[in-house]
Design a protein around this motif. Structure first.
Motif: not given
Ligand code: 5GP
Ligand code: ADP
Length: 232
Positions: A27-31, A56-58, A68-70, A92-94, A98-100, A121-123
């Motif tokens: 985990s880390a702050p964004s950026g 759900t982010r675009k 990168e994501y689904f 997270v940030y609105g 989720g981790t499958p 929160q996920g960690a």
């Molecule tokens: P980004 O939108 O910049 O890719 O990610 C924003 C934040 O969401 C980052 O802190 C990233 O680690 C977190 N994130 C990405 N995937 C997951 C996930 O599956 N579960 C949780 N809890 N956070 C996630």
């Protein structure tokens, strides 16, 4: 910024097929550089798989569905929550992330180590479910450096960047929830530190399958001549 991959982890640390994979949480702050570091690590560390989350982010420019994501909608995400398909999930940030569960368990059962790039929160949720998980927090060198990394990445709107920066002062204190801390100033130095953590965790006595010790030392056949000489 150095982007050369650092030396890869030696052969001896390859996962043993007969041990369960290790779960690494980053985990880390964004950026801060976590995505950059995770991508490099999966190419330099053998036997390490980067889990792909649902969000759900675009998609940002250059991001691909399934890489990168689904990228899914809120309704679909909620259906997956209802079917208990996530090991953890959080807003997270609105946006929802989720981790499958299934792919993560499949990889670990095959002895492959899994890398999760998730928020605090996920960690916390994952650490409760997998007590053996290894958690690493990555910190940016300073607020100014973080701001310029987010601006140079140029992938988020100014409002989104502001939203992320506003959380940093609170987020950095989360390092206390993690077993390891890496300060991402020089990229190759951070990669080296992270590879060292993976290597050391793989060598922990509790994770090793020592069946070979019995095979090579206890069950080894005594040489015939010696066996005869030892007879009374
Ligand atoms: P980004 O939108 O910049 O890719 O990610 C924003 C934040 O969401 C980052 O802190 C990233 O680690 C977190 N994130 C990405 N995937 C997951 C996930 O599956 N579960 C949780 N809890 N956070 C996630
Ligand atoms: P995160 O996934 O933590 O949000 P990224 O991996 O997207 O962060 O990195 C944010 C920006 O910072 C990217 O443009 C990346 O190239 C850059 N970056 C990452 N690590 C470093 C570093 N050690 N030094 C300089 N720039 C970096």
């Amino acid at each position: 910024m150095t982007t050369q991959p650092s030396s890869s982890v030696p052969e001896t640390s390859r996962p043993l097929a007969d041990r369960r994979g290790i779960l690494f949480i980053i985990s880390a702050p964004s950026g801060t550089g976590k995505t950059t570091l995770c991508k490099q690590l999966t190419s330099t560390v053998p036997g390490l798989w980067h889990s792909i989350s649902y969000t759900t982010r675009k998609p940002r420019a250059g991001e691909e569905h399934g890489r990168e994501y689904f990228f899914i909608g809120e309704t679909e995400f909620q259906q997956m929550v209802d079917r208990n398909e996530f090991v953890e999930w959080a807003r997270v940030y609105g946006h929802l992330y989720g981790t499958p569960r299934k792919t993560l368990i499949d990889q670990m059962e095959q002895g492959i180590d899994v890398l999760l790039d998730i928020d605090v929160q996920g960690a916390i949720q994952v650490k409760k479910k997998f007590e053996d998980a290894v958690s690493i927090f990555i910190l940016p060198p300073s607020m100014q450096v973080l701001r310029s990394r987010l601006q140079n990445r140029a992938s988020d709107t100014p409002e989104e960047i502001l939203r992320r920066l506003q959380k940093v002062k609170e987020e950095v204190w989360s390092y206390r929830e993690y077993a390891y801390v890496v300060r991402n100033e020089d990229l190759s130095h951070s990669l080296h530190e992270l590879e060292s953590v993976f290597l050391a965790e793989r060598l922990k006595t509790k994770r090793l399958n020592m069946a070979w010790l019995e095979r090579n030392f206890i069950l080894e056949e005594e040489p015939k001549s010696r066996a005869r000489k030892d007879l009374p």
